[in-house]
Design a protein around this motif. Sequence first.
Motif, PDB file in Angstrom:
ATOM      1  N   LYS A  36     -22.153   7.037  -8.706  1.00  7.56           N
ATOM      2  CA  LYS A  36     -22.111   6.846  -7.242  1.00  7.56           C
ATOM      3  C   LYS A  36     -21.814   5.364  -6.976  1.00  7.56           C
ATOM      4  CE  LYS A  36     -25.092   7.161  -3.176  1.00  7.56           C
ATOM      5  NZ  LYS A  36     -25.428   5.768  -2.993  1.00  7.56           N
ATOM      6  N   PHE A  37     -20.956   5.116  -6.020  1.00 11.12           N
ATOM      7  CA  PHE A  37     -20.555   3.750  -5.721  1.00 11.12           C
ATOM      8  C   PHE A  37     -20.468   3.610  -4.205  1.00 11.12           C
ATOM      9  CE2 PHE A  37     -17.358   0.223  -5.876  1.00 11.12           C
ATOM     10  CZ  PHE A  37     -18.111  -0.639  -6.658  1.00 11.12           C
ATOM     11  N   GLY A  38     -21.425   2.931  -3.599  1.00 12.27           N
ATOM     12  CA  GLY A  38     -21.409   2.763  -2.143  1.00 12.27           C
ATOM     13  C   GLY A  38     -22.147   3.890  -1.435  1.00 12.27           C
ATOM     14  N   ASN A  39     -22.175   3.793  -0.112  1.00  9.65           N
ATOM     15  CA  ASN A  39     -22.979   4.711   0.697  1.00  9.65           C
ATOM     16  C   ASN A  39     -22.218   5.934   1.219  1.00  9.65           C
ATOM     17  OD1 ASN A  39     -25.560   3.586   0.703  1.00  9.65           O
ATOM     18  ND2 ASN A  39     -24.917   1.988   2.126  1.00  9.65           N
ATOM     19  N   LEU A  40     -20.919   5.999   0.955  1.00  7.28           N
ATOM     20  CA  LEU A  40     -20.135   7.105   1.503  1.00  7.28           C
ATOM     21  C   LEU A  40     -20.713   8.432   1.020  1.00  7.28           C
ATOM     22  CD1 LEU A  40     -17.750   6.847   3.402  1.00  7.28           C
ATOM     23  CD2 LEU A  40     -16.228   7.303   1.499  1.00  7.28           C
ATOM     24  N   ASP A  41     -20.924   9.345   1.962  1.00 10.02           N
ATOM     25  CA  ASP A  41     -21.465  10.690   1.721  1.00 10.02           C
ATOM     26  C   ASP A  41     -22.949  10.701   1.348  1.00 10.02           C
ATOM     27  OD1 ASP A  41     -19.149  11.885   2.379  1.00 10.02           O
ATOM     28  OD2 ASP A  41     -18.856  12.969   0.502  1.00 10.02           O
ATOM     29  N   LEU A  52     -14.449  -3.627  -1.938  1.00  7.71           N
ATOM     30  CA  LEU A  52     -13.652  -4.647  -2.621  1.00  7.71           C
ATOM     31  C   LEU A  52     -13.064  -4.139  -3.935  1.00  7.71           C
ATOM     32  CD1 LEU A  52     -15.987  -7.725  -2.048  1.00  7.71           C
ATOM     33  CD2 LEU A  52     -13.931  -7.106  -0.798  1.00  7.71           C
ATOM     34  N   ALA A  53     -13.394  -2.912  -4.290  1.00  3.44           N
ATOM     35  CA  ALA A  53     -12.843  -2.330  -5.524  1.00  3.44           C
ATOM     36  C   ALA A  53     -12.592  -0.848  -5.271  1.00  3.44           C
ATOM     37  CB  ALA A  53     -13.835  -2.523  -6.656  1.00  3.44           C
ATOM     38  N   ASP A  54     -11.871  -0.247  -6.146  1.00  2.00           N
ATOM     39  CA  ASP A  54     -11.561   1.171  -5.939  1.00  2.00           C
ATOM     40  C   ASP A  54     -11.878   1.967  -7.208  1.00  2.00           C
ATOM     41  OD1 ASP A  54     -10.700   3.448  -4.678  1.00  2.00           O
ATOM     42  OD2 ASP A  54      -8.601   3.155  -5.303  1.00  2.00           O
ATOM     43  N   PRO A  55     -13.133   2.022  -7.598  1.00  4.53           N
ATOM     44  CA  PRO A  55     -13.462   2.780  -8.807  1.00  4.53           C
ATOM     45  C   PRO A  55     -13.510   4.278  -8.512  1.00  4.53           C
ATOM     46  CG  PRO A  55     -15.446   1.946  -7.807  1.00  4.53           C
ATOM     47  CD  PRO A  55     -14.322   1.509  -6.927  1.00  4.53           C
ATOM     48  N   TYR A  56     -13.657   5.073  -9.545  1.00  2.00           N
ATOM     49  CA  TYR A  56     -13.854   6.503  -9.347  1.00  2.00           C
ATOM     50  C   TYR A  56     -15.264   6.691  -8.791  1.00  2.00           C
ATOM     51  CZ  TYR A  56     -14.541  11.421 -10.169  1.00  2.00           C
ATOM     52  OH  TYR A  56     -14.813  12.742  -9.970  1.00  2.00           O
ATOM     53  N   TYR A  63     -11.649 -10.740   5.065  1.00  2.00           N
ATOM     54  CA  TYR A  63     -11.965 -11.001   3.663  1.00  2.00           C
ATOM     55  C   TYR A  63     -11.617  -9.785   2.796  1.00  2.00           C
ATOM     56  CZ  TYR A  63     -14.644 -11.946  -0.547  1.00  2.00           C
ATOM     57  OH  TYR A  63     -15.018 -12.137  -1.851  1.00  2.00           O
ATOM     58  N   ILE A  64     -12.012  -8.602   3.277  1.00  2.00           N
ATOM     59  CA  ILE A  64     -11.729  -7.385   2.503  1.00  2.00           C
ATOM     60  C   ILE A  64     -10.208  -7.181   2.389  1.00  2.00           C
ATOM     61  CG2 ILE A  64     -11.980  -4.867   2.452  1.00  2.00           C
ATOM     62  CD1 ILE A  64     -14.659  -5.337   3.952  1.00  2.00           C
ATOM     63  N   GLY A  65      -9.507  -7.401   3.498  1.00  2.00           N
ATOM     64  CA  GLY A  65      -8.046  -7.256   3.486  1.00  2.00           C
ATOM     65  C   GLY A  65      -7.406  -8.202   2.491  1.00  2.00           C
ATOM     66  N   TRP A  66      -7.905  -9.427   2.475  1.00  2.00           N
ATOM     67  CA  TRP A  66      -7.359 -10.428   1.553  1.00  2.00           C
ATOM     68  C   TRP A  66      -7.602 -10.019   0.097  1.00  2.00           C
ATOM     69  CZ3 TRP A  66      -9.972 -13.988  -1.678  1.00  2.00           C
ATOM     70  CH2 TRP A  66      -9.163 -15.017  -2.166  1.00  2.00           C
ATOM     71  N   ARG A  67      -8.818  -9.524  -0.164  1.00  2.00           N
ATOM     72  CA  ARG A  67      -9.130  -9.084  -1.528  1.00  2.00           C
ATOM     73  C   ARG A  67      -8.323  -7.837  -1.908  1.00  2.00           C
ATOM     74  NH1 ARG A  67     -14.013 -10.845  -4.035  1.00  2.00           N
ATOM     75  NH2 ARG A  67     -13.470  -9.284  -5.592  1.00  2.00           N
ATOM     76  N   ASN A  68      -8.166  -6.929  -0.947  1.00  2.00           N
ATOM     77  CA  ASN A  68      -7.363  -5.725  -1.214  1.00  2.00           C
ATOM     78  C   ASN A  68      -5.912  -6.072  -1.482  1.00  2.00           C
ATOM     79  OD1 ASN A  68      -9.260  -3.706  -1.172  1.00  2.00           O
ATOM     80  ND2 ASN A  68      -9.146  -3.391   1.022  1.00  2.00           N
ATOM     81  N   ALA A  69      -5.412  -7.077  -0.749  1.00  2.17           N
ATOM     82  CA  ALA A  69      -4.014  -7.494  -0.965  1.00  2.17           C
ATOM     83  C   ALA A  69      -3.820  -7.967  -2.394  1.00  2.17           C
ATOM     84  CB  ALA A  69      -3.656  -8.604   0.020  1.00  2.17           C
ATOM     85  N   GLN A  70      -4.847  -8.620  -2.941  1.00  7.63           N
ATOM     86  CA  GLN A  70      -4.756  -9.066  -4.333  1.00  7.63           C
ATOM     87  C   GLN A  70      -4.907  -7.875  -5.291  1.00  7.63           C
ATOM     88  OE1 GLN A  70      -7.874 -12.024  -4.217  1.00  7.63           O
ATOM     89  NE2 GLN A  70      -6.345 -13.654  -4.254  1.00  7.63           N
ATOM     90  N   LEU A  71      -5.836  -6.992  -4.947  1.00  8.23           N
ATOM     91  CA  LEU A  71      -6.125  -5.840  -5.807  1.00  8.23           C
ATOM     92  C   LEU A  71      -4.903  -4.935  -5.972  1.00  8.23           C
ATOM     93  CD1 LEU A  71      -8.579  -4.399  -7.242  1.00  8.23           C
ATOM     94  CD2 LEU A  71      -8.819  -3.078  -5.158  1.00  8.23           C
ATOM     95  N   TYR A  72      -4.186  -4.723  -4.859  1.00  9.02           N
ATOM     96  CA  TYR A  72      -3.033  -3.809  -4.894  1.00  9.02           C
ATOM     97  C   TYR A  72      -1.705  -4.550  -5.019  1.00  9.02           C
ATOM     98  CZ  TYR A  72      -6.488  -0.433  -3.449  1.00  9.02           C
ATOM     99  OH  TYR A  72      -7.598   0.353  -3.406  1.00  9.02           O
ATOM    100  N   SER A  73      -1.787  -5.854  -5.331  1.00 13.88           N
ATOM    101  CA  SER A  73      -0.569  -6.681  -5.408  1.00 13.88           C
ATOM    102  C   SER A  73       0.292  -6.482  -4.175  1.00 13.88           C
ATOM    103  CB  SER A  73       0.239  -6.336  -6.669  1.00 13.88           C
ATOM    104  OG  SER A  73      -0.586  -6.378  -7.784  1.00 13.88           O
ATOM    105  N   ALA A  74      -0.333  -6.548  -3.021  1.00 10.74           N
ATOM    106  CA  ALA A  74       0.408  -6.332  -1.763  1.00 10.74           C
ATOM    107  C   ALA A  74       0.199  -7.516  -0.835  1.00 10.74           C
ATOM    108  CB  ALA A  74      -0.075  -5.044  -1.113  1.00 10.74           C
ATOM    109  N   ARG A  75       0.442  -8.725  -1.375  1.00 12.23           N
ATOM    110  CA  ARG A  75       0.179  -9.929  -0.588  1.00 12.23           C
ATOM    111  C   ARG A  75       1.058 -10.016   0.644  1.00 12.23           C
ATOM    112  NH1 ARG A  75      -1.769 -14.618  -4.686  1.00 12.23           N
ATOM    113  NH2 ARG A  75      -3.046 -13.252  -5.910  1.00 12.23           N
ATOM    114  N   LYS A  76       2.257  -9.411   0.569  1.00 15.25           N
ATOM    115  CA  LYS A  76       3.161  -9.493   1.728  1.00 15.25           C
ATOM    116  C   LYS A  76       2.606  -8.701   2.903  1.00 15.25           C
ATOM    117  CE  LYS A  76       7.380 -10.347  -0.802  1.00 15.25           C
ATOM    118  NZ  LYS A  76       8.544  -9.741  -1.411  1.00 15.25           N
TER     119      LYS A  76
END
Lengths: 677, 161
Positions: A485-490, A518-522, A633-646
């Motif tokens: 389990k990761f986070g509070n979803l559900d 900030l991460a996308d684990p299973y 902050y989350i958007g900035w970290r996600n942009a790095q995570l998904y290599s989507a800085r543009k």
Amino acid sequence: MNAVANAALASWALDFRVAAPLLLAALVYMRGWLRVRRQLRDPRDPGRLACFLAGLAVLFLAIESPLDSFDHFFLSAHMTQHLLLMMVAPPLLLLRHPIVPLLRGLPKTFVKEGLGPFLTWPALRRVLRALTSPPAAFALFAVSTIFWHLPAFYELALNSSALHGLQHACFFWTGILFWWPVIQPGPGKAPYPRWTAIPLLLAGDLVNTALSAFFVFSGRVLYPAYEIVRAGRMSAQEDQTLAGLIMWVPGSIIYLIPALAIAVRLLSSDRLVQRPTRVRVQPRPIRSPLPIVKLRRPAQALMLVIALAVMADGFFGNQFAPLNLAGVLPWIYWRFLSVFALLAIGNLFCFACPFTFVRDIGRKFLPARLRWPRALRSKWLSIALLVAYLWAYEALGLWDNPAATACLIAAYFLSALAIDGFFRGAAFCKYVCPIGQFHFVTSLVSPREVRIKRAQVCQSCSTYDCIRGNVHSRGCELNLFQPKKFGNLDCTFCLDCVRACPHSNIAILPSPPAATLLADPYRSSLGRLSKRTDVAVLALVIIFGAFVNASQMVSPVISWALELPIALAAIVLLLCCAPKSFSLGLVPLGVSMWAAHLLFHFAGAVLPASVFTALARSAQILLLDAGLLLSLYIGWRNAQLYSARKLFPAWSILAAALYTFGVWIFFQPMQMRGMLH
Amino acid sequence: MKLVLSLLFAAVLAFADGGAVLFRQQSGPFLVTVFGSPQVGSTDFSVLVQNASDRSPMLDAEVSIAVAHQLAAATHAQATNKLLYATSIRFFRPGEYSLQVRVAQMEKGGAYIDHDIVVSPTPAPWLAYWPCFALVPVAILLFALNQWLKSKRTQRPPAPP
């Protein structure tokens, strides 16, 4: 005591903008102090805590007490205030090395990642070292003291609250700089020899004495404002003499006693300092399940009673919404309290859910054997219900219709009973309940989550009671396997897993807000969020719903017809052009908008009008600020995570546009729904 | 300059006791001082009523303020400084107004004071909240600095053995 003295003593300002930071500082220090105390068995510890808290108390006394209310009337009151700000509060705060407890009291990640780079920045360290060197500290202290006591500047400050605040800030912070080299509170070796404190203190006393003597012997009133405004028999000249004496006598004592103490200490032979012994900290033993587990049923029963009362009043009571429980409790109090509980603790409404309470009772008679249809095992049904609910709230005026509100609650009870009475697990919570979905998404920014304490304990577990259940408790009905389990979803905070775990390895533990975005684990039972379009759409409905719902309070200014196409276009654009997780990055902003909007209604109902006017809008903007910053902050970290800085600039423009729209809404005249105003 | 000053003044809480001395006038046995910073929107007025002979504050008077076709009772409850009587008046337009203060006390009787005040235009409402708005750019700047410092730290060559 006469009436004037009574009135004077009752004149406390109690401004939350002053009280809140002081209280926060006290809490942070106490937290750090407790941690340090565990590590170092130091007998001086209680004194350490007392010093810091006394410093904060003196600061509060100087800024909020009648001294502040009377500083326009009596120079003597004002000088006492300055004395506390410059000579009493700073040394009390700096005594007994406060830096370590303060840093230990803050969240570890914040200190390491947030403050760390600043604390180790050589340029900043050089500046701070220069500012706290005895010559610079004295110069700044003396200049600030003399400058603000020049009649022209003093009178200017007296006539402007902002300048008055600046004057007090200067006194306090130059006081800190002055007392720093005297007390040398920093960790590590002091950069200046101890004797330098003596000339520094004597020089400080010299400035103080000169200023006091000027007040006492000038022979004229230095500040004409005190001649115009006098609230007693004492003349302005007498008041000025008294002010001078207050500065002179107690002020000199404050400088001279430490100077003497340091001199005696330097001259004495016994200068060995006994170092506190460091004790190896044992890991905390695993404790038995939380007492909160036992509170669930009583909390549910209480909510059930309230829900029944709301339904009864909604069906049979006065249909004027502000005078009906169904018009007030759900729409003003419950919505606000559940969102703020989410922001302060976690998903407490689902924890105390009255609908699942009735369902659990019903299950004793109903089969609950069917499996929920595979086609419906997603969030799409609940999204449709959530949209319908948001639409009905406005279109059918639920907030203004107690009977309709009662019908909605009754429908909720029946649906929970019918669905979970025939289907296994918590299908209603997981796939149907729109309120539950709202709480699941909102709880992504909660500061606590139900999770395992130690991974090794789960690795050695072979029974998996947290999901399978045992004789003590059923397992997780929402199929959340705790080790994954990761986070509070559900998570409904039902705590079945806590009860079921034979190792007491599951608890409600702190977690940085939105850290799970900030991460996308299973994720157990959810998979990867980047592959869940339904979860992304659910989050976007809640985010944009916050703005659309709030804007309906200013409906004469803006209409559905304009808003909906824009909101839909933005949702489609986000889903098509960015990874799904980017949408979840806007959750903090959406939650802050909900919180700010609901705060407005709640505060309007419970606070006096003057306090409400002064505080509500500031609090709303601050909430939106926090939401925007976290989202960026989350958007900035996600942009790095998904290599989507543009993508980040466009995404941040969208976040900024939503923020601006939210602020704009709050500056419009808003309907005070469900209230008698 | 006007903008900077309005920014400085605007962040003050709306509780009474604020503002400069508007006027001070003796009427009968009372010495009345009125404080306030009148501007368009809600303005707090505070009144100090003193015994004219010995300047002792009078706490048991009834005080009301009439201005711009509004009459409001000033009370200690609305004031932070409990020696003052405070109330709030809403102005809709800037300009010159006549402010009347009525004071009544059981033993000393009543008094009436009339004085002209100037109501200044209010700055844009959002300017009053500039500290709240400033938080976002300040936090972003600090974050940028934080990131710059971190990147500098990682680029730094290791210290020679």
